[in-house]
Design a protein around this motif. Structure first.
Motif, PDB file in Angstrom:
ATOM      1  N   VAL A 183      43.350  39.283  43.979  1.00  0.00           N
ATOM      2  CA  VAL A 183      42.371  40.024  43.169  1.00  0.00           C
ATOM      3  C   VAL A 183      42.768  39.973  41.698  1.00  0.00           C
ATOM      4  O   VAL A 183      41.939  39.680  40.825  1.00  0.00           O
ATOM      5  N   ARG A 184      44.032  40.218  41.409  1.00  0.00           N
ATOM      6  CA  ARG A 184      44.487  40.226  40.022  1.00  0.00           C
ATOM      7  C   ARG A 184      44.419  38.831  39.392  1.00  0.00           C
ATOM      8  O   ARG A 184      44.067  38.686  38.228  1.00  0.00           O
ATOM      9  N   GLU A 185      44.741  37.802  40.183  1.00  0.00           N
ATOM     10  CA  GLU A 185      44.655  36.433  39.664  1.00  0.00           C
ATOM     11  C   GLU A 185      43.213  36.072  39.317  1.00  0.00           C
ATOM     12  O   GLU A 185      42.955  35.463  38.277  1.00  0.00           O
ATOM     13  N   ARG A 186      42.286  36.440  40.199  1.00  0.00           N
ATOM     14  CA  ARG A 186      40.877  36.123  39.944  1.00  0.00           C
ATOM     15  C   ARG A 186      40.371  36.861  38.706  1.00  0.00           C
ATOM     16  O   ARG A 186      39.600  36.300  37.921  1.00  0.00           O
ATOM     17  N   LEU A 187      40.795  38.111  38.533  1.00  0.00           N
ATOM     18  CA  LEU A 187      40.380  38.864  37.347  1.00  0.00           C
ATOM     19  C   LEU A 187      40.947  38.233  36.077  1.00  0.00           C
ATOM     20  O   LEU A 187      40.265  38.165  35.049  1.00  0.00           O
ATOM     21  N   GLN A 188      42.191  37.773  36.140  1.00  0.00           N
ATOM     22  CA  GLN A 188      42.795  37.146  34.969  1.00  0.00           C
ATOM     23  C   GLN A 188      42.115  35.816  34.629  1.00  0.00           C
ATOM     24  O   GLN A 188      42.107  35.409  33.473  1.00  0.00           O
ATOM     25  N   LYS A 189      41.543  35.168  35.627  1.00  0.00           N
ATOM     26  CA  LYS A 189      40.807  33.918  35.383  1.00  0.00           C
ATOM     27  C   LYS A 189      39.422  34.174  34.810  1.00  0.00           C
ATOM     28  O   LYS A 189      38.708  33.243  34.475  1.00  0.00           O
ATOM     29  N   GLY A 190      39.027  35.456  34.744  1.00  0.00           N
ATOM     30  CA  GLY A 190      37.753  35.790  34.129  1.00  0.00           C
ATOM     31  C   GLY A 190      36.618  36.055  35.105  1.00  0.00           C
ATOM     32  O   GLY A 190      35.470  36.198  34.685  1.00  0.00           O
ATOM     33  N   ASP A 191      36.900  36.121  36.398  1.00  0.00           N
ATOM     34  CA  ASP A 191      35.841  36.408  37.376  1.00  0.00           C
ATOM     35  C   ASP A 191      35.325  37.831  37.210  1.00  0.00           C
ATOM     36  O   ASP A 191      36.072  38.737  36.849  1.00  0.00           O
ATOM     37  N   SER A 192      34.052  38.010  37.510  1.00  0.00           N
ATOM     38  CA  SER A 192      33.473  39.360  37.510  1.00  0.00           C
ATOM     39  C   SER A 192      33.891  40.060  38.802  1.00  0.00           C
ATOM     40  O   SER A 192      34.363  39.425  39.743  1.00  0.00           O
ATOM     41  N   ASP A 193      33.688  41.369  38.838  1.00  0.00           N
ATOM     42  CA  ASP A 193      34.047  42.135  40.040  1.00  0.00           C
ATOM     43  C   ASP A 193      33.314  41.618  41.279  1.00  0.00           C
ATOM     44  O   ASP A 193      33.946  41.399  42.318  1.00  0.00           O
ATOM     45  N   PRO A 194      31.976  41.420  41.217  1.00  0.00           N
ATOM     46  CA  PRO A 194      31.296  40.886  42.396  1.00  0.00           C
ATOM     47  C   PRO A 194      31.794  39.486  42.792  1.00  0.00           C
ATOM     48  O   PRO A 194      31.861  39.161  43.974  1.00  0.00           O
ATOM     49  N   ALA A 195      32.178  38.680  41.806  1.00  0.00           N
ATOM     50  CA  ALA A 195      32.679  37.336  42.106  1.00  0.00           C
ATOM     51  C   ALA A 195      34.017  37.411  42.837  1.00  0.00           C
ATOM     52  O   ALA A 195      34.282  36.631  43.754  1.00  0.00           O
ATOM     53  N   VAL A 196      34.856  38.352  42.441  1.00  0.00           N
ATOM     54  CA  VAL A 196      36.150  38.530  43.115  1.00  0.00           C
ATOM     55  C   VAL A 196      35.917  38.970  44.557  1.00  0.00           C
ATOM     56  O   VAL A 196      36.528  38.434  45.494  1.00  0.00           O
TER      57      VAL A 196
END
Length: 140
Positions: A57-70
């Motif tokens: 979850v944290r890696e995806r957020l750091q890559k710039g994904d939105s909450d729904p995308a994560v």
């Protein structure tokens, strides 16, 4: 005890430096089920798989994904069971409608029982019947 903060299993090495991203990660983690514990969110679980999911979850957020995308990424990878709150869709319709159906069926059953009761006044004993009951009671 009632005002105690919930215990989180997030390790210090997992916490993001950006407080906004960390808050988003906590919000997402609270919506994901630990597949080992099954009653806890990954935010509350100490299981190694929960830690792996928190890191994802944290890696995806750091890559710039939105909450729904994560959430979509995790669901695509682990299935809908990973969601603590199931989606409302055709394949989960029975899951969502069962409580409503149970209440409706219970109400219908109570209504049917109420209709079975006699509608008129209760019949009383005649004078001859009362005398017969009194005679029977005196013998005993």
């Amino acid at each position: 005890m009632a005002f105690a903060a919930p215990a989180h299993a997030v390790q210090p090495d997992e916490v993001l430096k950006d407080p906004v991203l960390e808050h988003r990660a906590r919000e997402i983690s609270s919506e994901l089920r630990c597949l080992v514990c099954q009653n806890q969110s990954i935010d509350d679980s100490d299981a190694p798989l929960a830690k792996d999911l928190r890191v994802i979850v944290r890696e995806r957020l750091q890559k710039g994904d939105s909450d729904p995308a994560v959430l979509r990424y995790v669901v695509d990878r682990y299935g809908e069971f990973v969601l603590l709150r199931p989606v409302f869709a055709l394949h989960t319709l029975l899951l969502w409608l069962t409580p409503i159906l149970a209440v409706l069926l219970g109400g219908f059953g109570i209504w049917r029982l109420a209709r079975r009761r006699p509608a008129g006044p209760v019949r009383t004993l005649s004078a001859a019947e009362e005398a017969e009951v009194a005679a029977l009671l005196r013998r005993e």
